[in-house]
Design a protein around this motif. Structure first.
Motif, PDB file in Angstrom:
ATOM      1  N   SER A  93      33.223  33.432  39.471  1.00 30.53           N
ATOM      2  CA  SER A  93      34.744  33.938  38.937  1.00 30.53           C
ATOM      3  C   SER A  93      36.166  33.528  38.838  1.00 30.53           C
ATOM      4  CB  SER A  93      34.040  35.227  38.141  1.00 30.53           C
ATOM      5  OG  SER A  93      33.020  35.318  37.240  1.00 30.53           O
ATOM      6  N   GLY A  94      36.194  34.192  40.150  1.00 28.37           N
ATOM      7  CA  GLY A  94      37.684  34.087  40.880  1.00 28.37           C
ATOM      8  C   GLY A  94      37.915  31.963  40.692  1.00 28.37           C
ATOM      9  N   TYR A  95      37.077  31.322  41.326  1.00 28.93           N
ATOM     10  CA  TYR A  95      37.827  29.767  40.835  1.00 28.93           C
ATOM     11  C   TYR A  95      37.690  29.923  39.330  1.00 28.93           C
ATOM     12  CZ  TYR A  95      35.480  28.755  45.446  1.00 28.93           C
ATOM     13  OH  TYR A  95      35.464  28.523  46.671  1.00 28.93           O
ATOM     14  N   LEU A  96      36.874  30.396  38.350  1.00 23.60           N
ATOM     15  CA  LEU A  96      37.635  30.000  36.791  1.00 23.60           C
ATOM     16  C   LEU A  96      38.741  30.824  35.766  1.00 23.60           C
ATOM     17  CD1 LEU A  96      33.951  29.667  35.575  1.00 23.60           C
ATOM     18  CD2 LEU A  96      35.407  27.702  35.701  1.00 23.60           C
TER      19      LEU A  96
ATOM     20  N   ASN B 269      38.925  35.035  28.981  1.00 32.03           N
ATOM     21  CA  ASN B 269      40.166  35.065  30.766  1.00 32.03           C
ATOM     22  C   ASN B 269      39.348  36.725  30.541  1.00 32.03           C
ATOM     23  OD1 ASN B 269      41.146  34.228  32.260  1.00 32.03           O
ATOM     24  ND2 ASN B 269      42.747  35.275  32.514  1.00 32.03           N
ATOM     25  N   GLY B 270      39.074  37.207  30.236  1.00 36.39           N
ATOM     26  CA  GLY B 270      39.366  38.808  30.725  1.00 36.39           C
ATOM     27  C   GLY B 270      38.198  38.568  30.615  1.00 36.39           C
ATOM     28  N   LEU B 271      37.002  38.390  30.359  1.00 35.81           N
ATOM     29  CA  LEU B 271      35.802  38.413  30.313  1.00 35.81           C
ATOM     30  C   LEU B 271      35.187  38.136  32.150  1.00 35.81           C
ATOM     31  CD1 LEU B 271      32.411  39.074  29.868  1.00 35.81           C
ATOM     32  CD2 LEU B 271      32.112  36.579  29.010  1.00 35.81           C
ATOM     33  N   LEU B 272      35.803  36.723  32.194  1.00 40.79           N
ATOM     34  CA  LEU B 272      35.852  36.346  33.436  1.00 40.79           C
ATOM     35  C   LEU B 272      36.821  37.592  34.632  1.00 40.79           C
ATOM     36  CD1 LEU B 272      37.003  32.844  33.183  1.00 40.79           C
ATOM     37  CD2 LEU B 272      34.913  33.547  33.957  1.00 40.79           C
ATOM     38  N   GLY B 273      37.202  38.303  34.065  1.00 48.05           N
ATOM     39  CA  GLY B 273      38.027  39.181  34.881  1.00 48.05           C
ATOM     40  C   GLY B 273      36.712  40.634  35.174  1.00 48.05           C
ATOM     41  N   CYS B 274      36.503  40.502  34.712  1.00 54.05           N
ATOM     42  CA  CYS B 274      35.285  41.510  34.759  1.00 54.05           C
ATOM     43  C   CYS B 274      33.922  41.346  35.577  1.00 54.05           C
ATOM     44  CB  CYS B 274      34.539  41.966  33.391  1.00 54.05           C
ATOM     45  SG  CYS B 274      35.714  42.390  31.829  1.00 54.05           S
TER      46      CYS B 274
ATOM     47  N   TYR C 266      35.105  39.311  37.936  1.00 54.35           N
ATOM     48  CA  TYR C 266      35.183  39.245  39.340  1.00 54.35           C
ATOM     49  C   TYR C 266      35.130  40.181  39.432  1.00 54.35           C
ATOM     50  CZ  TYR C 266      38.437  37.575  43.151  1.00 54.35           C
ATOM     51  OH  TYR C 266      39.339  37.862  44.347  1.00 54.35           O
ATOM     52  N   ASP C 267      35.086  41.326  38.826  1.00 59.57           N
ATOM     53  CA  ASP C 267      35.830  42.993  39.179  1.00 59.57           C
ATOM     54  C   ASP C 267      34.003  43.365  40.006  1.00 59.57           C
ATOM     55  OD1 ASP C 267      38.230  42.778  39.551  1.00 59.57           O
ATOM     56  OD2 ASP C 267      38.511  43.738  37.841  1.00 59.57           O
ATOM     57  N   GLY C 268      33.303  42.655  39.260  1.00 57.69           N
ATOM     58  CA  GLY C 268      31.776  42.868  39.712  1.00 57.69           C
ATOM     59  C   GLY C 268      31.120  43.806  38.822  1.00 57.69           C
ATOM     60  N   GLU C 269      31.528  43.404  37.198  1.00 54.81           N
ATOM     61  CA  GLU C 269      31.612  44.432  36.009  1.00 54.81           C
ATOM     62  C   GLU C 269      30.457  43.533  35.199  1.00 54.81           C
ATOM     63  OE1 GLU C 269      34.666  46.037  34.299  1.00 54.81           O
ATOM     64  OE2 GLU C 269      35.536  47.659  35.789  1.00 54.81           O
ATOM     65  N   ILE C 270      29.616  43.038  35.525  1.00 54.11           N
ATOM     66  CA  ILE C 270      28.830  42.108  34.580  1.00 54.11           C
ATOM     67  C   ILE C 270      28.114  41.934  33.369  1.00 54.11           C
ATOM     68  CG2 ILE C 270      26.905  40.217  35.160  1.00 54.11           C
ATOM     69  CD1 ILE C 270      27.627  40.451  37.907  1.00 54.11           C
ATOM     70  N   PHE C 271      26.905  43.917  33.477  1.00 55.44           N
ATOM     71  CA  PHE C 271      26.733  43.871  32.538  1.00 55.44           C
ATOM     72  C   PHE C 271      27.139  45.394  32.145  1.00 55.44           C
ATOM     73  CE2 PHE C 271      23.328  40.959  34.694  1.00 55.44           C
ATOM     74  CZ  PHE C 271      22.580  40.497  33.235  1.00 55.44           C
ATOM     75  N   ASN C 272      28.335  45.961  31.639  1.00 61.98           N
ATOM     76  CA  ASN C 272      28.596  47.142  31.220  1.00 61.98           C
ATOM     77  C   ASN C 272      28.935  46.812  30.168  1.00 61.98           C
ATOM     78  OD1 ASN C 272      30.887  45.997  31.966  1.00 61.98           O
ATOM     79  ND2 ASN C 272      31.640  47.180  34.082  1.00 61.98           N
ATOM     80  N   ARG C 273      29.603  48.125  29.380  1.00 63.47           N
ATOM     81  CA  ARG C 273      30.277  47.575  27.980  1.00 63.47           C
ATOM     82  C   ARG C 273      32.042  46.961  27.887  1.00 63.47           C
ATOM     83  NH1 ARG C 273      27.207  48.503  24.220  1.00 63.47           N
ATOM     84  NH2 ARG C 273      25.621  49.523  24.030  1.00 63.47           N
ATOM     85  N   ASN C 274      32.346  47.255  29.064  1.00 64.93           N
ATOM     86  CA  ASN C 274      33.988  46.597  29.203  1.00 64.93           C
ATOM     87  C   ASN C 274      33.687  45.085  28.875  1.00 64.93           C
ATOM     88  OD1 ASN C 274      36.353  46.636  29.207  1.00 64.93           O
ATOM     89  ND2 ASN C 274      36.144  45.953  31.767  1.00 64.93           N
TER      90      ASN C 274
END
Length: 201
Positions: free
Chosen positions: A16-19, A106-111, A113-121
């Motif tokens: 995600s950091g690369y993308l 892009n926001g999804l990739l940010g999630c 990258y922050d470790g938020e994969i399977f959550n509502r955000n």
């Protein structure tokens, strides 16, 4: 088990950091490209190339005689006001939804990258990206179909080739839609399972 999950999470964050910068760059380039395209259409001198000629060129499966490609054709032609307005509306609508789709992706990739994969955000971002992508594809396909119908009025001999090209594009859009549906469903199921496991704990 936890070590494996941490490793997967680290891989997710790394990719995600690369993308992320690539996605941001694509969004900026797309936005500038859209602005330039609309400006070219609107501010070029008014001519006699009407919407029928535009539809004919847009749906032609073969190379346009005397021009390198469709972009070269547009740069050399002077459109009348009807063609200018129609193309500007199509470009504006498609560009808006496409940029919104890239923005939320892009926001999804940010999630991720922050470790938020399977959550509502992350799921909300994915749904918005999916929705805007669908709208962009709908505008593109409706515009292409309209141009195709207009081109039929000229009674060209290569109508079959034009229809074949339309079906090829439609197939590509359908595959794109199906793929993103699967990704979205996977995120939804993962989020539900994650929430259920948290409640169980």
């Amino acid at each position: 088990m936890q070590n494996e999950q941490k490793k997967r999470l680290e891989k997710f964050k790394k990719v995600s950091g690369y993308l992320l910068p690539l996605s941001s760059l694509v969004m900026v380039i797309f936005a500038f490209g859209a602005i330039i395209a609309i400006a070219i259409v609107l501010f070029k001198p008014v001519g006699e190339t009407n919407i029928f000629a535009v539809a004919d060129a847009m749906t032609l499966s073969a190379k346009i005689e005397g021009y390198n490609d469709i972009l070269d054709w547009f740069l050399h032609k002077r459109l009348d006001w009807t063609a200018k307005i129609v193309l500007s509306l199509i470009f504006s609508g498609f560009s808006y939804f496409a940029i919104q789709a890239i923005f939320h992706f892009n926001g999804l990739l940010g999630c991720f990258y922050d470790g938020e994969i399977f959550n509502r955000n992350a799921l909300t971002r994915a749904r918005k990206a999916f929705r805007f992508n669908v709208f962009a594809n709908l505008i593109f396909m409706l515009a292409y179909l309209t141009f195709l119908i207009i081109s039929f009025s000229n009674l060209h001999q290569n109508i079959g080739a034009r229809i074949e090209q339309f079906l090829d594009i439609l197939l590509g859009v359908a595959i794109d839609f199906g793929f993103y549906c699967l990704v979205l469903w996977a995120l939804e199921m993962g989020t539900e399972l994650s929430e259920e496991s948290e409640l169980t704990i």
